[in-house]
Design a protein around this motif. Structure first.
Motif, short mmCIF file in Angstrom:
data_model
loop_
_atom_site.label_atom_id
_atom_site.label_comp_id
_atom_site.label_asym_id
_atom_site.label_seq_id
_atom_site.Cartn_x
_atom_site.Cartn_y
_atom_site.Cartn_z
N MET A 48 -38.45 35.06 10.74
CA MET A 48 -38.71 35.84 11.93
C MET A 48 -39.64 37.01 11.58
SD MET A 48 -35.98 37.17 14.63
CE MET A 48 -36.59 37.51 16.22
N VAL A 49 -40.56 37.29 12.47
CA VAL A 49 -41.54 38.33 12.23
C VAL A 49 -40.92 39.69 12.52
CG1 VAL A 49 -43.80 39.21 12.88
CG2 VAL A 49 -43.41 36.75 12.82
N GLN A 50 -41.04 40.59 11.56
CA GLN A 50 -40.50 41.94 11.68
C GLN A 50 -41.48 42.84 12.43
OE1 GLN A 50 -37.40 42.69 10.48
NE2 GLN A 50 -37.23 40.54 9.93
N GLU A 51 -40.99 43.97 12.89
CA GLU A 51 -41.82 44.93 13.63
C GLU A 51 -43.04 45.36 12.82
OE1 GLU A 51 -41.39 49.36 15.55
OE2 GLU A 51 -39.62 48.08 15.52
N ASP A 52 -42.84 45.59 11.52
CA ASP A 52 -43.97 45.98 10.66
C ASP A 52 -45.02 44.88 10.60
OD1 ASP A 52 -42.98 48.48 10.08
OD2 ASP A 52 -42.05 47.86 8.19
N ASP A 53 -44.57 43.62 10.59
CA ASP A 53 -45.50 42.50 10.57
C ASP A 53 -46.35 42.48 11.84
OD1 ASP A 53 -44.58 41.69 8.09
OD2 ASP A 53 -43.18 40.21 8.93
N TRP A 54 -45.74 42.75 13.00
CA TRP A 54 -46.48 42.78 14.26
C TRP A 54 -47.52 43.89 14.23
CZ3 TRP A 54 -46.79 38.68 16.85
CH2 TRP A 54 -45.69 37.85 17.06
N LEU B 64 -49.00 45.05 11.56
CA LEU B 64 -50.08 44.59 10.68
C LEU B 64 -50.98 43.58 11.37
CD1 LEU B 64 -48.10 44.19 7.33
CD2 LEU B 64 -49.75 45.99 7.92
N VAL B 65 -50.39 42.69 12.14
CA VAL B 65 -51.19 41.72 12.89
C VAL B 65 -52.10 42.44 13.88
CG1 VAL B 65 -51.10 39.84 14.58
CG2 VAL B 65 -49.57 39.80 12.60
N GLY B 66 -51.54 43.42 14.58
CA GLY B 66 -52.33 44.19 15.53
C GLY B 66 -53.49 44.91 14.85
N CYS C 299 -62.38 32.37 13.66
CA CYS C 299 -61.68 33.65 13.73
C CYS C 299 -60.32 33.58 13.06
CB CYS C 299 -61.53 34.08 15.19
SG CYS C 299 -63.10 34.50 15.97
N LYS C 300 -59.65 32.45 13.19
CA LYS C 300 -58.35 32.27 12.53
C LYS C 300 -58.53 32.33 11.02
CE LYS C 300 -56.05 28.37 12.28
NZ LYS C 300 -55.27 27.17 12.57
N SER C 301 -59.59 31.74 10.51
CA SER C 301 -59.88 31.81 9.08
C SER C 301 -60.16 33.24 8.64
CB SER C 301 -61.07 30.92 8.73
OG SER C 301 -60.75 29.58 8.91
N LYS C 302 -60.90 33.97 9.45
CA LYS C 302 -61.17 35.38 9.14
C LYS C 302 -59.87 36.17 9.12
CE LYS C 302 -65.82 35.75 11.09
NZ LYS C 302 -66.63 36.41 12.15
N LEU C 303 -59.00 35.92 10.08
CA LEU C 303 -57.72 36.61 10.14
C LEU C 303 -56.89 36.31 8.90
CD1 LEU C 303 -55.79 38.42 11.81
CD2 LEU C 303 -54.88 36.32 12.82
N GLU C 304 -56.91 35.08 8.44
CA GLU C 304 -56.16 34.70 7.25
C GLU C 304 -56.69 35.40 6.01
OE1 GLU C 304 -56.37 30.44 7.35
OE2 GLU C 304 -54.78 30.29 8.85
N THR C 305 -58.00 35.69 5.97
CA THR C 305 -58.53 36.43 4.80
C THR C 305 -58.19 37.91 4.87
OG1 THR C 305 -60.72 36.77 5.80
CG2 THR C 305 -60.44 34.81 4.45
N VAL C 306 -58.09 38.44 6.09
CA VAL C 306 -57.73 39.83 6.28
C VAL C 306 -56.24 40.04 6.00
CG1 VAL C 306 -57.53 41.67 8.02
CG2 VAL C 306 -59.58 40.27 7.94
N MET C 307 -55.43 39.04 6.32
CA MET C 307 -53.98 39.16 6.21
C MET C 307 -53.37 38.07 5.33
SD MET C 307 -52.67 41.15 9.29
CE MET C 307 -51.22 41.02 8.37
N PRO C 308 -53.78 37.95 4.09
CA PRO C 308 -53.27 36.84 3.27
C PRO C 308 -51.77 36.87 3.05
CG PRO C 308 -54.44 38.42 1.91
CD PRO C 308 -54.66 38.81 3.35
N ASP C 309 -51.18 38.06 2.94
CA ASP C 309 -49.73 38.16 2.68
C ASP C 309 -48.90 37.64 3.85
OD1 ASP C 309 -50.29 39.26 0.23
OD2 ASP C 309 -50.09 41.32 0.94
N LEU C 310 -49.40 37.75 5.05
CA LEU C 310 -48.66 37.32 6.20
C LEU C 310 -48.62 35.80 6.32
CD1 LEU C 310 -47.16 38.71 8.54
CD2 LEU C 310 -49.18 38.36 9.92
N PHE C 311 -49.62 35.13 5.72
CA PHE C 311 -49.74 33.70 5.86
C PHE C 311 -49.28 32.93 4.62
CE2 PHE C 311 -52.64 35.41 8.99
CZ PHE C 311 -52.31 34.66 10.09
N THR C 312 -48.66 33.62 3.67
CA THR C 312 -48.19 32.92 2.46
C THR C 312 -46.69 32.80 2.46
OG1 THR C 312 -48.18 34.99 1.22
CG2 THR C 312 -50.12 33.58 1.02
#
Length: 69
Positions: free
Chosen positions: A1-7, A9-11, A56-69
């Motif tokens: 489940m995604v935590q508030e801090d994760d949201w 970071l996504v923002g 854009c999804k690929s760019k997001l994954e490079t910006v946020m690698p920790d969220l997608f691992t």
């Protein structure tokens, strides 16, 4: 489940991408829009929206690698 801090970071990551990437990703993920709906909203071709979304999804994954691992 995604935590508030994760949201948060996504923002921040979406804001970093900005422009059409931010708009398309927000509409697709948070607005649950289809590619057709996004294309109508942005006056773009549906294939262009799909291609842009994937880039854009690929760019997001490079910006946020920790969220997608």
């Amino acid at each position: 489940m995604v935590q508030e801090d994760d949201w948060r970071l996504v923002g921040e990551a979406l804001a970093q991408l900005g422009g059409s990437c931010q708009e398309i990703l927000e509409l697709r993920y948070f607005g649950d829009f289809s590619y057709n709906e996004i294309s109508a909203e942005s006056d773009s071709n549906e294939n262009t929206v799909s291609s842009t979304f994937n880039k854009c999804k690929s760019k997001l994954e490079t910006v946020m690698p920790d969220l997608f691992t």
